[in-house]
Design an enzyme around this catalytic site. Sequence first.
Site, short mmCIF file in Angstrom:
data_model
loop_
_atom_site.label_atom_id
_atom_site.label_comp_id
_atom_site.label_asym_id
_atom_site.label_seq_id
_atom_site.Cartn_x
_atom_site.Cartn_y
_atom_site.Cartn_z
N ALA A 76 0.90 -1.09 -0.03
CA ALA A 76 0.14 0.02 0.09
C ALA A 76 0.89 1.36 0.07
CB ALA A 76 -0.83 0.03 1.19
N GLY A 121 0.48 -5.15 0.86
CA GLY A 121 -0.44 -5.17 -0.34
C GLY A 121 -0.28 -5.83 -1.63
N GLU A 124 -0.53 -9.47 -1.33
CA GLU A 124 -1.86 -9.81 -1.02
C GLU A 124 -2.58 -9.63 -2.37
OE1 GLU A 124 -2.02 -6.74 2.05
OE2 GLU A 124 -3.02 -7.84 3.16
N GLU A 144 3.61 -5.41 7.49
CA GLU A 144 2.64 -4.39 8.08
C GLU A 144 3.09 -4.27 9.69
OE1 GLU A 144 1.92 -6.77 6.25
OE2 GLU A 144 0.05 -5.85 4.81
N1 CO8 Z 1 4.41 3.22 -0.19
C1 CO8 Z 1 5.07 4.45 -0.69
N2 CO8 Z 1 6.23 4.57 -1.38
C2 CO8 Z 1 7.12 3.60 -1.29
C3 CO8 Z 1 6.78 2.28 -1.00
C4 CO8 Z 1 5.35 2.06 -0.17
N3 CO8 Z 1 4.97 1.03 0.09
N4 CO8 Z 1 7.58 1.59 -1.04
C5 CO8 Z 1 8.63 2.01 -1.60
N5 CO8 Z 1 8.38 3.32 -1.71
C6 CO8 Z 1 9.33 4.57 -2.51
C7 CO8 Z 1 10.11 5.03 -1.26
O1 CO8 Z 1 9.78 5.81 -0.59
C8 CO8 Z 1 10.95 5.51 -2.27
O2 CO8 Z 1 10.77 6.93 -2.67
P1 CO8 Z 1 11.91 8.11 -2.88
O3 CO8 Z 1 12.86 7.73 -3.82
O4 CO8 Z 1 10.81 9.10 -2.97
O5 CO8 Z 1 12.38 8.28 -1.46
C9 CO8 Z 1 11.29 4.87 -3.66
O6 CO8 Z 1 9.90 4.21 -3.43
C10 CO8 Z 1 12.19 3.87 -3.76
O7 CO8 Z 1 12.16 2.90 -2.39
P2 CO8 Z 1 13.68 2.78 -1.29
O8 CO8 Z 1 14.43 4.06 -1.77
O9 CO8 Z 1 13.25 2.34 -0.15
O10 CO8 Z 1 14.03 1.44 -2.09
P3 CO8 Z 1 15.09 0.40 -1.66
O11 CO8 Z 1 15.54 -0.41 -2.52
O12 CO8 Z 1 16.06 0.73 -0.72
O13 CO8 Z 1 14.10 -0.59 -0.60
C11 CO8 Z 1 11.99 -1.61 0.03
C12 CO8 Z 1 13.14 -1.30 -1.14
C13 CO8 Z 1 12.76 -2.76 0.80
C14 CO8 Z 1 11.04 -2.39 -0.83
C15 CO8 Z 1 11.34 -0.36 0.67
O14 CO8 Z 1 11.29 0.35 -0.11
C16 CO8 Z 1 10.36 -0.82 1.54
O15 CO8 Z 1 10.65 -1.14 2.83
N6 CO8 Z 1 9.23 -0.21 1.22
C17 CO8 Z 1 7.89 -0.47 1.86
C18 CO8 Z 1 7.54 -1.87 1.96
C19 CO8 Z 1 6.34 -2.10 2.79
O16 CO8 Z 1 6.37 -1.88 4.22
N7 CO8 Z 1 4.98 -2.40 2.23
C20 CO8 Z 1 3.95 -2.74 3.05
C21 CO8 Z 1 3.18 -1.42 3.20
S1 CO8 Z 1 1.71 -1.79 4.23
C22 CO8 Z 1 0.71 -2.23 3.43
O17 CO8 Z 1 0.91 -2.85 2.35
C23 CO8 Z 1 -0.75 -2.66 4.13
C24 CO8 Z 1 -1.43 -3.48 3.30
C25 CO8 Z 1 -2.88 -3.51 3.58
C26 CO8 Z 1 -3.40 -2.10 2.88
C27 CO8 Z 1 -5.15 -2.00 2.74
C28 CO8 Z 1 -5.58 -1.48 1.53
C29 CO8 Z 1 -4.69 -1.73 0.33
#
Ligand code: CO8
Length: 271
Positions: A76, A121, A124, A144
């Site tokens: 998400a 997400g 999922e 999450e």
């Molecule tokens: N949301 C928004 N932006 C994101 C997300 C995300 N989930 N993941 C990555 N990005 C963005 C980063 O902020 C970054 O943006 P910027 O360049 O502007 O700083 C860009 O993408 C690149 O990401 P990273 O620099 O972090 O890349 P890395 O290679 O260093 O790391 C990772 C990759 C490990 C995947 C890291 O980006 C990460 O941990 N992302 C978040 C993953 C996460 O926690 N996902 C779960 C979110 S919670 C969820 O999904 C709840 C589901 C239920 C929702 C119900 C309705 C849909």
Amino acid sequence: STDLGSYATLELDLTDGILTLTVNRPQALNALSQQVISDLWKAFTAIEDSCTHDAGWPVRGVILTGAGGKAFVAGADIREMASMEPDDAAEYARSAQGVTLLIEKVPVPVIAAVDGFALGGGCELALACDFIYASEAAQFGQPEVNLGLVPGFGGSVRLPQRVGLGPARELIYTGRRIDAAEALRLGLVNRVLPTRQELLAAARATLGEIAPKAPLAVGLAKQSITGAYGLHTGQGLEIEAGLFREAFTTEDMREGTTAFLEKRKASFAGK
Ligand code: CO8
């Protein structure tokens, strides 16, 4: 030609009856913003509407994947979620869950082709597809709890269905990421391919194998499996019997059985 619409966050490519649907927000690792959820809803609605004899069954299978080479979908959109109030979050989860139910409802097979991160997400969304193929670079997880959240897009329901309660609990409580090989061991994915190119080719080959089959029958089989899953055996068999009956109302069933008896290849019209 078939018009399945155009979308701000999705790329569509329809070739030989196989639609490749690519989530295209690589700058945010294809995170599921409300725009992506809304685009997915509209695209799968257009696919569902096209699955009729009158519309010509232009789509016989869907490959869902992510753009940019780094992620399928990284979850998400955390930036959008950060400022949501509880009621906004509930509405967001319901609309996103609606997309997963729609993917299960479209009467053609949907394969998630996961190359890179499928987190939260994203994992999922992949679980809502009929099955998952992965590249060796795939990483799965439900992170999450690292954010003070819980799965909201079906993960606490479909992950235990796919891999069993024990492994699902461990993944959801730890937020741990697993690689493609472990995902294969758990039965989360059906196949692992070395590269993205081979991944997409394998998904295309499987959908190409399904495409000449009777489309209504494939759709009824999908409906039966999805509808019966998790029910008491007797209730599931009731669903199966009803859909088995429905197959007998189709011209394709007459064609398929007649072609067998006449020792010729069946040609299905999808009605
Ligand atoms: N949301 C928004 N932006 C994101 C997300 C995300 N989930 N993941 C990555 N990005 C963005 C980063 O902020 C970054 O943006 P910027 O360049 O502007 O700083 C860009 O993408 C690149 O990401 P990273 O620099 O972090 O890349 P890395 O290679 O260093 O790391 C990772 C990759 C490990 C995947 C890291 O980006 C990460 O941990 N992302 C978040 C993953 C996460 O926690 N996902 C779960 C979110 S919670 C969820 O999904 C709840 C589901 C239920 C929702 C119900 C309705 C849909």
